[in-house]
Design a protein around this motif. Structure first.
Motif, short mmCIF file in Angstrom:
data_model
loop_
_atom_site.label_atom_id
_atom_site.label_comp_id
_atom_site.label_asym_id
_atom_site.label_seq_id
_atom_site.Cartn_x
_atom_site.Cartn_y
_atom_site.Cartn_z
N ALA A 205 22.51 40.63 52.75
CA ALA A 205 22.14 40.21 51.40
C ALA A 205 22.01 41.39 50.45
N ASP A 206 21.47 42.52 50.95
CA ASP A 206 21.25 43.67 50.07
C ASP A 206 22.52 44.48 49.82
N LYS A 207 23.64 44.08 50.43
CA LYS A 207 24.92 44.75 50.19
C LYS A 207 25.96 43.81 49.59
N ARG A 208 25.64 42.53 49.50
CA ARG A 208 26.63 41.53 49.09
C ARG A 208 27.19 41.80 47.70
N GLY A 209 26.33 42.15 46.77
CA GLY A 209 26.80 42.41 45.41
C GLY A 209 27.80 43.54 45.35
N ARG A 210 27.49 44.63 46.06
CA ARG A 210 28.39 45.80 46.04
C ARG A 210 29.71 45.50 46.75
N LEU A 211 29.64 44.84 47.90
CA LEU A 211 30.86 44.61 48.66
C LEU A 211 31.79 43.62 47.96
N VAL A 212 31.24 42.52 47.44
CA VAL A 212 32.10 41.55 46.75
C VAL A 212 32.59 42.14 45.42
N SER A 213 31.77 42.98 44.78
CA SER A 213 32.21 43.64 43.54
C SER A 213 33.39 44.58 43.78
N SER A 214 33.47 45.12 44.99
CA SER A 214 34.58 46.03 45.27
C SER A 214 35.92 45.31 45.25
N GLU A 215 35.92 43.98 45.39
CA GLU A 215 37.18 43.23 45.35
C GLU A 215 37.75 43.17 43.93
N PRO A 216 36.97 42.74 42.92
CA PRO A 216 37.50 42.84 41.55
C PRO A 216 37.80 44.27 41.12
N LEU A 217 37.09 45.24 41.69
CA LEU A 217 37.44 46.64 41.43
C LEU A 217 38.90 46.88 41.81
N PHE A 218 39.33 46.29 42.91
CA PHE A 218 40.71 46.47 43.34
C PHE A 218 41.69 45.65 42.52
N VAL A 219 41.21 44.66 41.78
CA VAL A 219 42.06 44.05 40.74
C VAL A 219 42.44 45.12 39.73
N GLY A 220 41.44 45.92 39.34
CA GLY A 220 41.70 47.03 38.42
C GLY A 220 42.67 48.03 39.02
N VAL A 221 42.52 48.31 40.32
CA VAL A 221 43.46 49.21 40.98
C VAL A 221 44.86 48.64 40.91
N GLY A 222 44.98 47.33 41.18
CA GLY A 222 46.30 46.69 41.13
C GLY A 222 46.91 46.73 39.74
N ILE A 223 46.08 46.50 38.71
CA ILE A 223 46.57 46.53 37.33
C ILE A 223 47.06 47.93 36.96
N VAL A 224 46.27 48.95 37.32
CA VAL A 224 46.65 50.33 36.98
C VAL A 224 47.92 50.73 37.73
N ILE A 225 47.98 50.41 39.04
CA ILE A 225 49.19 50.73 39.81
C ILE A 225 50.40 50.05 39.19
N SER A 226 50.26 48.75 38.92
CA SER A 226 51.37 47.98 38.35
C SER A 226 51.80 48.54 36.99
N TYR A 227 50.80 48.84 36.15
CA TYR A 227 51.09 49.27 34.79
C TYR A 227 51.87 50.59 34.79
N PHE A 228 51.38 51.57 35.54
CA PHE A 228 52.04 52.88 35.51
C PHE A 228 53.29 52.91 36.39
N PHE A 229 53.34 52.09 37.43
CA PHE A 229 54.57 51.96 38.22
C PHE A 229 55.68 51.39 37.34
N ASP A 230 55.35 50.33 36.59
CA ASP A 230 56.34 49.75 35.68
C ASP A 230 56.77 50.75 34.62
N TYR A 231 55.78 51.50 34.10
CA TYR A 231 56.10 52.48 33.06
C TYR A 231 57.02 53.56 33.60
N GLY A 232 56.73 54.06 34.81
CA GLY A 232 57.59 55.08 35.41
C GLY A 232 58.97 54.53 35.73
N MET A 233 59.02 53.31 36.27
CA MET A 233 60.31 52.72 36.63
C MET A 233 61.15 52.38 35.40
N SER A 234 60.50 52.25 34.24
CA SER A 234 61.26 51.94 33.02
C SER A 234 62.23 53.07 32.68
#
Length: 513
Positions: A132-161
């Protein structure tokens, strides 16, 4: 579904569970691709058709939530994650081999189905397999990786352009299958949720999973208490028989209907604050509203996306200390102020103001795109994903989570569809709409949403039962764990603890037999 002993027990197994959940969420943020050759391949679709092609992904995700509602509880958490990755792989293959508008729309819809199943399952699975005392941090790390995916996608697309041609967009889309295959491999070594197993009467398996995850013997204090709490919660929730979804709007002992509505509303707030204006359309907004060059708009847009990641680091490390309610309220205030300042600074582009003033103020507005993304990453990005599975009772968690997450995808679709039009037609006034919605979320959270931080999933039930916490103070008070004394008081108020204890002992006897 086959379970292989790939990760052993204890910390190694806990880390494997978290990594699998995080990688699954990268796919959510990764699917963001358009460029010049993409437009050429599909005949330069009109603004309306392009909006449909982009947003049909969200309709697919909404459909995935519906499928999870009907089948998720039956299949279990692990199999749903595995099935979700299968949909995503098929959709990605169809996307990167598309040559017609029809195929790309079907492909994005299929990919979306996988994302809908995944996002309805993964936060719930992580919530049910952590402290219970770690649930917020661990589940929050998942949307954090949404940000990782967006950044990877954004700059990968930019480089591949700069590579040009079909490779520039087909390769980035195909690469998302790498993450999906890794998740499929990891799932074979992960356990099923013990709470799902207890709910389906597989008590011995559930007990073994808890012993493996927390590296304990069945008699260990932690495992024994978790088993006791889960069985007592199931008894409370099943007091009047199995829950029927036709009774959603009827008040039961644990207020299931209200809690499903709270879950739906939390994900509504995640989307209607204007995030997709920034994620999908910030280069367009910077080019059309701020009048930056196309290339500079893309570069600054990519930098704006990184703030999503940096903001998400805050709840990933500190959410269990901060709680859920206060960050949502001050985050909504920050988002509202950012949108207001963007609107005010862009309003000087109207006739009657000098070009010098218009240029200076529009350039200054860029800073508040950054603050908006930072506030969103730190609050409304992560907290709804944590709150939805933890606010729901076990008997309704799978279906309730599907309903809550469906809100995200439905309103995501609506905002993506209307944003190009309101930016083009309303210009700076469009940002005032989201200023108002974010401001409205502050009293909504204050009056309607209880604090759930540091409570076990079973203790959350005590926030909603008749003799638990009640009144306005209960909803707005600081985060406090449910005390054991409260449970004793509840047993007394129900006419003595004997009957409750006997019922709990009966369930425990069943689990050990």
């Amino acid at each position: 579904m086959i379970k292989l002993n790939l990760f052993g027990r204890g910390l190694r197994l806990q880390i494997a569970i978290t990594i699998a959940c995080q990688l699954a969420f990268i796919l959510f943020g990764y699917d963001q691709v358009t460029n010049a050759d993409w437009l050429d391949t599909f005949g330069h679709p009109s603004q309306g058709l392009e909006g449909i092609i982009v947003s049909i992904y969200n309709l697919g995700a909404f459909s995935g939530c519906i499928l999870t509602f009907f089948f998720g509880e039956k299949f279990g958490r692990r199999l749903c994650m595995w099935i979700a990755m299968g949909w995503i792989i098929v959709g990605a293959i169809l996307q990167c081999t598309s040559y017609s508008v029809g195929q790309i729309m079907v492909a994005r819809y299929i990919t979306g189905i996988g994302t809908g199943i995944e996002t309805s399952t993964v936060p719930m699975y992580q919530s049910e397999l952590c402290d219970a005392d770690k649930r917020g941090r661990l589940v929050s790390s998942e949307p954090l990786f949404v940000g990782v995916g967006i950044v990877i996608s954004y700059f990968f697309d930019y480089g591949m352009s700069y590579v040009g041609g079909p490779v520039a967009w087909r390769v980035p889309i195909a690469c998302q299958t790498i993450f999906a295959f890794v998740v499929i491999f990891l799932v074979f070594g992960l356990p099923e949720s013990p709470r799902w197993l207890y709910y389906h009467g597989r008590n011995e398996e559930a007990l073994q999973v808890m012993c493996d995850v927390w590296d304990s013997e069945p008699e260990g204090e932690k495992v024994a208490k978790m088993q006791s709490d889960i069985l007592e919660a199931l008894h409370l929730e099943r007091k009047h028989g199995e829950y029927k979804w036709s009774q959603l709007f009827k008040r039961d002992d644990v207020q299931t209907g209200r809690r499903v509505l709270l879950a739906y509303g939390m994900q509504f707030m995640n989307q209607v604050g204007g995030i997709n204006l920034v994620v999908y359309f910030v280069p367009t907004a910077l080019h059309d509203n701020v009048h930056l060059s196309r290339n500079l708009s893309l570069v600054i847009g990519g930098c704006v996306q990184t703030m999503f990641f940096f903001g998400s680091l805050i709840p990933t490390f500190f959410l269990d200390r901060m709680g859920r309610r206060n960050p949502m309220m001050w985050g909504s205030a920050g988002l509202s102020i950012s949108m207001m300042l963007i609107a005010v600074l862009l309003s000087f582009q109207r006739p009657g103001y000098s070009d010098t003033l218009a240029t200076a103020t529009s350039s200054a507005s860029v800073a508040f795109f950054f603050t908006y993304m930072l506030f969103f990453g730190a609050t409304a990005n992560c907290i709804p994903w944590v709150y939805v599975p933890e606010i729901l009772p076990l008997h309704a968690r799978a279906k309730g989570t599907a309903i809550g997450i469906s809100s995200n995808w439905l309103w995501n679709f609506v905002i993506v569809m209307i944003t190009p039009t309101i930016i083009g037609q309303l210009q700076w006034k469009a940002y005032l709409i989201f200023m108002v919605t974010n401001a409205a979320f502050i009293p909504l959270v204050y009056f309607c949403y209880p604090e759930t931080s540091n409570l076990t999933l079973e203790e959350v039930d005590y926030l909603f039962i008749k003799d638990g916490r009640s009144g306005l103070h209960a909803l707005t008070g600081p985060s406090q764990p449910v005390q054991e004394s409260l449970k004793a008081d509840l047993e007394k108020s129900a006419g003595g603890s004997a009957e409750h204890v006997e019922a709990s002992e009966e369930i425990k006897d069943e689990s050990s037999s």
